[in-house]
Every structure is written in C-alpha cells, then in structure tokens.
Scaffold this active site. Structure first.
Site, short mmCIF file in Angstrom:
data_model
loop_
_atom_site.label_atom_id
_atom_site.label_comp_id
_atom_site.label_asym_id
_atom_site.label_seq_id
_atom_site.Cartn_x
_atom_site.Cartn_y
_atom_site.Cartn_z
N GLU A 97 0.71 -1.23 0.05
CA GLU A 97 0.03 0.03 -0.05
C GLU A 97 0.86 1.31 -0.14
O GLU A 97 0.30 2.34 -0.48
CB GLU A 97 -0.85 0.08 1.41
CG GLU A 97 -1.98 -0.99 1.12
CD GLU A 97 -3.07 -0.82 -0.16
OE1 GLU A 97 -3.43 0.33 -0.20
OE2 GLU A 97 -3.23 -1.80 -0.78
N SER A 371 -50.62 -25.50 43.05
CA SER A 371 -50.29 -25.60 44.50
C SER A 371 -49.08 -25.16 44.72
O SER A 371 -48.43 -25.12 46.01
CB SER A 371 -50.39 -27.32 44.73
OG SER A 371 -51.84 -27.47 44.74
#
Length: 673
Positions: A97, A371
């Site tokens: 680059e 219950s």
C-alpha cells in the site's frame, strides 16, 4: 565635438523572459496554493480525535466460565496494540500500500505523480496513489467521494497527521480501522473472520492474504473468490520480496501454500438466545448505543455447559410427554435455575426453540401456578405467628361466598377426600386444598398478597380466595426467586444477569446488587424444613432421585393445563414449567409430580458441579422436638420438627401422648370452627 549616441535599451533574452515567466507563475501558483490551503483548512475536521484514537469496538459476552456467548457490534472490530501485530503483517501492508511510508511526511509525491500519469493515460481514475496516512485521513475524517476537493483536503490532513503522530501511531490506527471484507474491520477481526485465530497467530501466507484485501475487500474476499485472493496474495508477497522484507525463496514458498480458510463464527450461541435477549434489553438501558461500540467484555451469569445440557434434556422430555399422551403436537416448557448465594441466573430456557418464537415462557408468560403457590400461604401463617409446623387444622369440606352475589365456592382436594385433623406439615406435604384456603382466610388476603410481594412477586394477584390455590398467573422467574428466600434465611436477592463488566481498557465497571431481609430467618427455616418434607414424603417425592438433600413443591392446574415444580438444594433453586401455549390439557394425570418434577431432576443432574448433601443450618433460637404426626400414607410416625425456642415450654405442656393436637384459636376462630 561630436555628440554621443544614446545607448539603445537592452532587449531581454529569451532565457530571461522564461525565468521571469516561470518565476511569476511559481509565485502565482504558490499564492493560489496558499489561498486554497487556507480556504480548505478553514473547513477541515480536527485531527484531535486521532490523538486519542478509540474506534467503535465490538462487545463480547462470555458466560461465567469465560465461554463466548455472543458478539454485539455496529462494526465488527477488535482493536489491538501494534505490539500484538506480527512484523511481517505490517511489512505486507506497507509493501502493498505505501512502500515509502517510513520516508515521506504523509504524502508521497512520486506515487501521486505516477498515479496521475496512469489516470491521464486511462482517461479515468484507475490508481489513487494514496499513502497509508491519507487512507487514515479519508477513513476517519472525510467521506469517500472521488472529487478534487476531497483529495486536496485529504492531502492537507495527511500532512497534519504525519506531523502530529508517530509512524507507529498512524499504523495502529490504520490496521485497526481499515475494512477488510466479510464484515471485518481491522486486522484482528480479519484474522478471526477468515482463519478463526488471533492476529498474532497468523502465518506469513495468511498475513499476505489479509494485506491484499485492502484495495477491493469484496473482490478479493477469499470466502467468495479464492482464486482472485490467491492472485492478490502472490502480488503482496512479491512486493515484500522487492522491498527486501523477505527473500524471494520465502516469497515463492509462501505463494505455494494452500489456502486454508477456517471462518470464525460470530453468531450467538443458539442455546443462550433466550438469556441473551433478556441480557441485551437490560444492558441497553444501562449503556444505550455504546453497548455496541464500547468494546466491553461482559461476563454473564449463565453457565453455558449447563444450559446446553438442560435444553437438550428438555427437548427429549417434552417429546416423552407428547408421546405418552398420543399427541402429535409437542408441549412447551421453561426452566430457570438460580444460584442461591448470588442470585445469578445459571440456566434460562424460555421454550423449545427461540428461532421459532421469541416468547420467553420463563419470564414473559403468566401462568397459574396451582399448588406451587401454597408455600407463600404457609410462610405468611408462620411469619405472623398464627401457627407452627406441627399446629393442627382440620381438612374438611368448606364453603365460601362466591364472586357473584348469592353464589358459593367449595374448593375440593385433588383426591376428592378429606383427612380430618392434620398438622400444617402434613397439609403441605400432601397439598391439601381446603387447608390452604382456610389458612388464606385466616391470614386475610391483604397480608397474603403483601407476603407474595415481599417475596418478589410483581404480577397482579386476584383478591379472592382462589388465590390460595394458585389461580393468579405469575411468571416462572417470580416463583422460583420467591423460593430462594426459604433457603437463603429469609433474604431476597436481586436476580443477577451479569457477573462483571470491563471496559475496553480492562477497567471493571461497578455493578449494583441489592438484597433485603423479607421474612425472618426462623420462618425461612421452617419453610425449608416443610418443603424438604414434601420431597421426602409428599407430592415432590420424585425429587429424591437427585440423591441429595432437597426441598420443593409441585403445582398442577385444572384439567392438567400447567405442571410446575420449584425445588432447591443448598446451592441452587430451579423452577420448571410444562404446558401448551394455547392453555389446553397436557393429558390425564400430567401433574406437577409427573410432568414437571422429573424434568427438574434432569435439569439439576446436568449441572457440571455436584451438590452438597446437607440441609441448611437452623438459626440459633431454633430447637427440635420429636413429634408424633399422622400421615395418610405412613400412619403415625415420629418426626423431628423445628420450633422457636420461646415456644417450647408452651408446646411441651400441650403435647399429649398421641402427638401434638394443638388447636390455634386465632387461626380457626375466623372460620367458625
């Protein structure tokens, strides 16, 4: 005397004219450039954000053992310092680059000229000539528009950046910021995306491949275009050799290396989706959008190993229920397990398949507990001092006013029979409905509802006595959390979804947790004793299969539409609910003891750690007496029961040889017995 001739004016040579022209042109160009520079500088963004560079970073969610659960992010980026990046990866990027990166001052005029000539020849922009520094300026401070004005701004910023930052600082920004395809931002994300490893673990061929992605990440994506990616990798390796970073022999060897991709998986763990959905909502309220950009490390409370096993066993268990009832459709189920000491959620299964429906049945569903609600009534009676665990109450038919004027309500026991005078212990062990209604009537609905709320139940509760039989819908989490109070000496602890959170710098973020004493330690101990008796000798006998001390309670609603079991050991409280979303029957006799309790055992057994086989320690003022108690299955038996020490003299004086027959007037007088 002859007059002198005047000298003719000297004519400027072509050379001098050229010098003057070019000097004027140069001054004019410099002037124009200065004007342009100052004009563009007025609207340039500040480079100050680069000095303390902190890019958006992914947040990672781990379970409490450190196993990855999920990644949350806007951009999948995992910033790393330059010291963790291998030198050959840096060299690969520089070679491909910006070969003169370490020499120029942010701008490489030779590259710019070379690129300009190529663009002129092609009559279009084919090569940008941007340096790494220019790419940083463009990525973080400017747009990607391809205009002369933007390029000029980019050049000015690159010059400023190079003056303000070191080359290593610029590289750190570049390598962490750059987009490298497949959703990966920065070299660490790219290493994980393509090779499922950290950047410092990359080989030379892998590093060259990643460096080659920069010009066109989609085009050179090796997952999509492996041939192009290899061609680009070869180019990077040649450039590294040309720049002297590696030998040609090394470059050629790397070019021949096969492309061994191992894509990383960034999707959340499918077994944890119900949990992660809740966690995300809670943390969004705390952090807002920064949750997805702050780079947090979150250690969640979930135990992934345990969660995976519970989900697997739940799937199998639900199929068994459907098969034995000859049903084609499979019921739903939910499981939640809490750590008693910390309140941490270790397991959360909200249904059979999150991908099919995101409705969380452990938290969002409000189902009748049947219950399983009764322990809250017993806790209210004991806390108010109306009775003790051995106090007698008559199990017999009762009639109460109905909801409508002139109507009546007559609750019945599951077996349609009545046992007569029995202790509070026996009444809970065998889940007697009439006794539950009597006790609720004695305490009064306001006190009963207050106790439920103190135990952490926030769902609205009906203000009628069917509440005693669990007619009001509540969530599995609420009821499971309420049961933890009984094993935690009366303390209600915040439900914890997170163990710890660290910011991107490793600093711990304080987390607030609360706990509150909601019932007395004595009442809590009585309840743990009673619920252990339910497991030892009552409707929760199935839980004995776990093989350690445990307490718990079943719950079954009319026509077997809901099956519950909430149970605990000394370390863990776990709740299980089984039912259909459409609220239809699971099948005949699919009670809490048959449908839910076996799943509770499977869930508890699958915990990676073993359990302590020991009961909770009693408070100091608790004493034990041997009491003869009647049990419908065992007859009369002697049981060691706990009492408050202050009540012992009174209890001794009221104990006939047959056992305790103490009748509490305060309890029964409101009922007219």
């Amino acid at each position: 005397m002859p007059r002198r001739r005047k000298k003719a004016p000297r004519k400027l040579s072509h050379f001098h004219l050229a010098v003057l022209f070019f000097s004027a042109a140069a001054f004019a160009l410099i002037f124009v450039l200065l004007v342009v520079y100052f004009y563009l500088s007025l609207g340039l963004p500040s480079i100050s954000k680069l000095i303390n560079y902190e890019p958006p970073a992914a947040t990672v969610v781990l379970d409490h053992r450190g196993e990855t659960l999920a990644y949350w992010y806007k951009e999948r980026r995992f910033p790393v310092p330059l010291s963790q990046v291998p030198p050959y990866l840096i060299q690969a990027f520089v070679s491909a680059e910006d070969a003169r990166f370490y020499e120029h001052k942010g701008l490489d005029f030779l590259s710019i000229l070379r690129a300009a000539l190529r663009d002129i020849k092609a009559r279009r922009i084919v090569q940008g000539g941007s340096t790494i520094t220019q790419q940083v300026a463009r990525a973080l401070l400017l747009s990607n528009e391809r205009t002369l004005k933007r390029k000029l701004k980019e050049a000015i910023l690159a010059w400023q950046i190079d003056a303000a930052l070191t080359k290593d600082e610029i590289l750190t920004i570049y390598l962490n910021q750059i987009y490298l395809g497949a959703g990966a931002y920065g070299v660490e994300a790219a290493a994980r995306t393509y090779f499922n490893k950290h950047v410092w673990e990359l080989t030379l061929p892998e590093a060259a491949l990643i460096a080659g992605l920069t010009p066109a990440p989609s085009k050179y994506n090796p997952l999509r275009n492996p041939k192009l990616a290899l061609k680009r990798r070869a180019y990077v390796l040649r450039r590294m050799a040309e720049e002297g970073y590696i030998s040609w022999e090394t470059a050629e060897k790397a070019m021949k290396a096969p492309l061994k991709l191992n894509p990383g998986d960034f999707s959340p763990k499918k077994e944890a989706l119900y949990f992660l959905s809740v966690l995300r909502q809670r943390l969004e309220r705390k952090f807002g959008p920064e949750l997805y950009t702050g780079g947090y490390t979150i250690y969640a409370s979930l135990d992934l190993l345990w969660q995976q096993e519970v989900e697997k066993r739940l799937q199998e268990h639900l199929k068994i229920i459907a098969k034995r009832n000859k049903r084609k459709d499979i019921p739903e189920g939910a499981v939640i397990c809490l750590d008693n000491q910390s309140g941490a959620v270790r397991v959360l299964v909200g249904g059979r398949d999150f991908r099919n429906t995101q409705f969380n049945r452990a938290i969002q569903a409000r189902r009748q507990p049947g219950s399983a609600f009764k322990p809250i009534i017993w806790a209210t009676v004991l806390e108010k001092g109306f009775a003790n665990v051995a106090s007698q109450v008559v199990d017999e038919p009762i009639v109460l006013p109905g909801a409508k004027a002139g109507s009546f309500w007559q609750p019945k026991n599951f077996d349609k029979g009545y046992l007569g005078p029995i202790s509070l212990r026996t009444a809970l062990v065998h889940s007697r409905n009439t006794v539950a209604v009597k006790l609720a009537y004695a305490t009064g609905l306001p006190d009963l509802i207050t106790t439920a709320q103190m135990l952490g139940i926030k769902s609205p509760l009906a203000r009628n006595y069917s509440l005693a039989l669990g007619s009001s819908g509540i969530s599995l989490l609420e009821l499971t959390r309420a049961y933890t109070v009984f094993i935690n000496q009366g303390v209600l602890k915040d439900t914890r979804w997170v163990e710890s959170i660290f910011d991107r710098h490793g600093k711990a973020i304080p987390l607030e947790t609360k706990s509150k004493q909601v019932i007395s330690p004595e009442t809590a101990y009585f309840m743990s004793f009673l619920l252990h008796e339910v497991v030892r000798d009552g409707t929760g006998r199935c839980a004995k299969a776990l093989g350690v001390w445990a307490g718990g309670k079943t719950g079954t609603t009319d026509n077997y539409k809901d099956a519950w079991f909430i149970g605990f050991t000394k370390e863990i409280t776990c709740g299980v609910w089984i039912g259909y979303d459409k609220v239809v029957s699971l099948g005949r006799l699919e009670t809490g003891g048959r449908a839910a309790c076996p799943m509770w055992v499977k869930a508890m057994e699958s915990r990676p750690e073993s359990y302590l086989d020991e009961a909770p320690s009693p408070p100091e003022d608790i004493v034990f007496l041997e009491i003869q108690d009647f049990d419908p299955l065992r007859g009369r038996e002697t049981i060691l029961m706990p009492f408050r020490e202050k009540d012992v003299p009174e209890l001794k004086n009221s104990l006939p040889r047959q056992g305790i027959q103490r009748f509490i007037r305060e309890l029964l007088s409101p009922l007219g017995f």
